[in-house]
Design a protein around this motif. Structure first.
Motif, PDB file in Angstrom:
ATOM      1  N   PRO A 142       0.283  -4.758  -0.293  1.00 13.55           N
ATOM      2  CA  PRO A 142      -0.494  -3.543  -0.059  1.00 13.55           C
ATOM      3  C   PRO A 142       0.068  -2.779   1.144  1.00 13.55           C
ATOM      4  O   PRO A 142       0.742  -3.350   2.001  1.00 13.55           O
ATOM      5  N   THR A 143      -0.217  -1.513   1.205  1.00 11.55           N
ATOM      6  CA  THR A 143       0.254  -0.684   2.322  1.00 11.55           C
ATOM      7  C   THR A 143      -0.481  -1.067   3.608  1.00 11.55           C
ATOM      8  O   THR A 143      -1.500  -1.767   3.581  1.00 11.55           O
ATOM      9  N   GLU A 144       0.039  -0.581   4.748  1.00 13.69           N
ATOM     10  CA  GLU A 144      -0.629  -0.831   6.022  1.00 13.69           C
ATOM     11  C   GLU A 144      -2.060  -0.310   5.985  1.00 13.69           C
ATOM     12  O   GLU A 144      -2.988  -0.952   6.488  1.00 13.69           O
ATOM     13  N   VAL A 201      12.857   1.438   2.093  1.00 15.07           N
ATOM     14  CA  VAL A 201      12.501   2.813   2.441  1.00 15.07           C
ATOM     15  C   VAL A 201      12.038   3.583   1.208  1.00 15.07           C
ATOM     16  O   VAL A 201      12.720   3.601   0.179  1.00 15.07           O
ATOM     17  N   GLY A 202      10.871   4.179   1.331  1.00 13.73           N
ATOM     18  CA  GLY A 202      10.334   4.991   0.244  1.00 13.73           C
ATOM     19  C   GLY A 202       9.682   4.192  -0.869  1.00 13.73           C
ATOM     20  O   GLY A 202       9.137   4.779  -1.820  1.00 13.73           O
ATOM     21  N   LYS A 203       9.715   2.856  -0.773  1.00 10.84           N
ATOM     22  CA  LYS A 203       9.156   2.024  -1.843  1.00 10.84           C
ATOM     23  C   LYS A 203       8.035   1.108  -1.366  1.00 10.84           C
ATOM     24  O   LYS A 203       7.120   0.800  -2.111  1.00 10.84           O
ATOM     25  N   GLY A 204       8.131   0.632  -0.127  1.00  6.35           N
ATOM     26  CA  GLY A 204       7.096  -0.244   0.388  1.00  6.35           C
ATOM     27  C   GLY A 204       7.659  -1.533   0.958  1.00  6.35           C
ATOM     28  O   GLY A 204       8.860  -1.651   1.206  1.00  6.35           O
ATOM     29  N   THR A 205       6.765  -2.493   1.159  1.00  9.17           N
ATOM     30  CA  THR A 205       7.140  -3.796   1.720  1.00  9.17           C
ATOM     31  C   THR A 205       6.991  -4.859   0.636  1.00  9.17           C
ATOM     32  O   THR A 205       5.957  -4.933  -0.024  1.00  9.17           O
ATOM     33  N   PHE A 206       8.012  -5.684   0.495  1.00  6.99           N
ATOM     34  CA  PHE A 206       8.059  -6.652  -0.596  1.00  6.99           C
ATOM     35  C   PHE A 206       8.280  -8.066  -0.051  1.00  6.99           C
ATOM     36  O   PHE A 206       8.893  -8.253   1.010  1.00  6.99           O
TER      37      PHE A 206
END
Length: 239
Positions: free
Chosen positions: A37-39, A70-75
């Protein structure tokens, strides 16, 4: 509902969140390759500030559990297969050492006329034949390597073996008592053609790490050629 952070605890909030996310990754709630999930979403879910979330995520990144795109999120970082250039290890042994279940599917087993380069590398006569074995290698059912092995007459018995989900090294060790422990390797980055892409479940042009080896036993009496086309972003080379 997510378990909330204990704000009355003496343990810093970011440390609590880090430990919760780490446990969820290790338990498989967020499997390798999945997007977190995003921050903002984590901040709302755990009722903490985005600064707290960011510090927890940075700690997970330091431990190589996460990767930001970058531009996609954290995986969640996917495991990489380590190949040591100065060692001879079967694919099956490598998988097991990393906690994966090795697998193999035979594509082709055929007697062929060797190329001039094969004749030179294997020390063959001009009239010799070789046994060529093509297989897809799997780690936990995921195709990661397209493997070609070229064998001299000493190993023609492999033609009659069931090579699916088995280690060639283990078969040869059991049948002939031969241990391969030396190799000369050549590395090259290539791009998957249609056939390679189809076998490995990739798009045409996907980068592959091609490892070409002449493998011998300790005396140099027995040898074979190994050509492995590895999915490039699944492997790391250790020198």
């Amino acid at each position: 509902m997510m378990e909330q952070i204990n704000k009355s605890s003496s343990i810093p909030l970011y440390q609590q969140l880090y430990e919760k996310l780490r446990d969820e990754i290790n338990e498989g709630r967020y499997p390798a390759g999945s997007r977190l999930p995003t921050e903002a979403e984590l901040s709302e879910a755990y009722q903490v500030s985005r600064v707290t979330v960011r510090k927890a995520m940075e700690q997970l990144e330091k431990e190589d559990l996460l990767v930001r795109k970058v531009g996609k999120g954290t995986f969640v970082r996917e495991h990489k297969f380590s190949r040591q250039l100065n060692a001879v290890m079967s694919f099956s042994e490598m998988c097991r050492s990393l906690g994966f279940a090795p697998g193999a599917k035979t594509i082709k087993t055929a007697f062929e006329t060797p190329s001039p380069k094969d004749i030179d590398r294997l020390g063959l006569s001009d009239q010799a034949e070789i046994l060529v074995i093509d297989r897809i290698r799997y780690a936990d059912t995921m195709p990661v390597v397209l493997e070609t092995a070229k064998f001299t007459e000493d190993f023609f018995f492999l033609f009659d073996e069931d090579l699916n989900n088995r280690s060639l090294y283990e078969i040869i060790r059991q049948r002939k008592g031969i241990e391969f422990n030396n190799s000369v390797k050549r590395l090259e980055v290539i791009f998957a053609n249609y056939q390679e892409a189809r076998y490995l479940g990739l798009s045409v042009g996907y980068p592959l790490l091609k490892i070409s080896s002449v493998v011998t036993d300790s005396t140099g009496s027995f040898r074979y050629i190994s050509i492995q086309r590895c999915v490039a972003d699944k492997f790391e080379i250790v020198i």
